[in-house]
Scaffold this motif. Sequence first.
Motif, mmCIF file in Angstrom:
data_model
loop_
_atom_site.group_PDB
_atom_site.id
_atom_site.type_symbol
_atom_site.label_atom_id
_atom_site.label_comp_id
_atom_site.label_asym_id
_atom_site.label_seq_id
_atom_site.Cartn_x
_atom_site.Cartn_y
_atom_site.Cartn_z
ATOM 1 N N THR A 16 37.363 -3.611 10.542
ATOM 2 C CA THR A 16 36.351 -2.626 10.948
ATOM 3 C C THR A 16 35.505 -3.137 12.103
ATOM 4 O O THR A 16 35.228 -2.406 13.052
ATOM 5 C CB THR A 16 35.457 -2.265 9.748
ATOM 6 O OG1 THR A 16 36.267 -1.715 8.704
ATOM 7 C CG2 THR A 16 34.391 -1.255 10.138
ATOM 8 N N ALA A 179 33.683 1.758 7.024
ATOM 9 C CA ALA A 179 34.940 1.020 7.043
ATOM 10 C C ALA A 179 35.991 1.763 7.844
ATOM 11 O O ALA A 179 35.921 2.991 8.016
ATOM 12 C CB ALA A 179 35.445 0.775 5.616
ATOM 13 N N ALA A 180 36.974 1.012 8.307
ATOM 14 C CA ALA A 180 38.124 1.590 8.997
ATOM 15 C C ALA A 180 39.292 1.791 8.044
ATOM 16 O O ALA A 180 40.377 2.168 8.479
ATOM 17 C CB ALA A 180 38.550 0.675 10.147
ATOM 18 N N TYR A 197 33.929 6.829 7.765
ATOM 19 C CA TYR A 197 35.166 6.276 8.309
ATOM 20 C C TYR A 197 34.999 6.065 9.805
ATOM 21 O O TYR A 197 34.571 6.966 10.524
ATOM 22 C CB TYR A 197 36.344 7.222 8.053
ATOM 23 C CG TYR A 197 37.599 6.821 8.794
ATOM 24 C CD1 TYR A 197 38.360 5.740 8.350
ATOM 25 C CD2 TYR A 197 37.994 7.496 9.940
ATOM 26 C CE1 TYR A 197 39.497 5.355 9.046
ATOM 27 C CE2 TYR A 197 39.129 7.111 10.638
ATOM 28 C CZ TYR A 197 39.879 6.041 10.181
ATOM 29 O OH TYR A 197 41.004 5.649 10.878
ATOM 30 N N ARG A 200 39.810 2.708 13.885
ATOM 31 C CA ARG A 200 40.211 1.487 14.565
ATOM 32 C C ARG A 200 41.739 1.468 14.657
ATOM 33 O O ARG A 200 42.425 2.042 13.798
ATOM 34 C CB ARG A 200 39.745 0.244 13.796
ATOM 35 C CG ARG A 200 38.237 0.077 13.677
ATOM 36 C CD ARG A 200 37.557 -0.055 15.026
ATOM 37 N NE ARG A 200 36.176 -0.553 14.905
ATOM 38 C CZ ARG A 200 35.278 -0.452 15.860
ATOM 39 N NH1 ARG A 200 35.575 0.157 16.999
ATOM 40 N NH2 ARG A 200 34.059 -0.940 15.696
ATOM 41 N N GLY A 203 43.299 0.195 11.349
ATOM 42 C CA GLY A 203 42.737 0.676 10.092
ATOM 43 C C GLY A 203 43.728 1.449 9.238
ATOM 44 O O GLY A 203 44.920 1.550 9.542
#
Length: 232
Positions: A16, A179-180, A197, A200, A203
């Motif tokens: 992330t 978070a990714a 979300y 990335r 991710g």
Amino acid sequence: MSELEIDALVFDVLGTLVDEPAGIRAGIHELVPSLDGSRAHELLSLWQQHIDREQRRVLDGDRPYLTSDALDQEAARLIADAAGVDDPAAVAALALSGRRLPPWPDTVAGLARLAERFPLIGLSNASRTALLGLNAHAGLRWHQAVSVEEARTYKPDPAVYQLAVTVSGRPPERLLMVAAHAWDLRGAQRLGLRTAYVARPVGDPPAASDRFDLHADGLADLADQLDKLQGA
């Protein structure tokens, strides 16, 4: 969903905020500089598969908890064996490559901007020692950095997200997990945290059935959205 009222942000770190595959790949190239791209990718996949499998074994109760340092050492030995390298010092250096991960281009500035409005909590599968080195190398700014080592398990075990709740002193619905990885956000949701979300390249994208509170292209976009929600 109810109105989003947030008191603190909880960030996943690996993937992330830092490019984990790039850092491990660099360590593999240091181990064997002559590797071509295809072979380096195979060895990187071997590393990732080992870490994922062994963390899952810990979560399933098939293996006692080991820190990320121990799992990285195992992965490094696997890579060295596959590459035909038997130099203990080189293997030890590869095992530490998880502490030398480059931040994404927007990470440092994005964290600094978000820290002006919210307490920031890092919540990582990395060990305490690895997290210290990683934070220093990548220049990550936290108000608190928490390792899963405190709970002796790995995400998405609810005990890990409870660490952030406990540290913050706030109810879970007042925390935003960023978070990714969709699997990470689902784990946070199960404990009642709100979720964001951040896309990335490495991710785990949301599934059609996922319902996260926010979706952002990066940390600047996330900050813009939170500014609007918070009436900045």
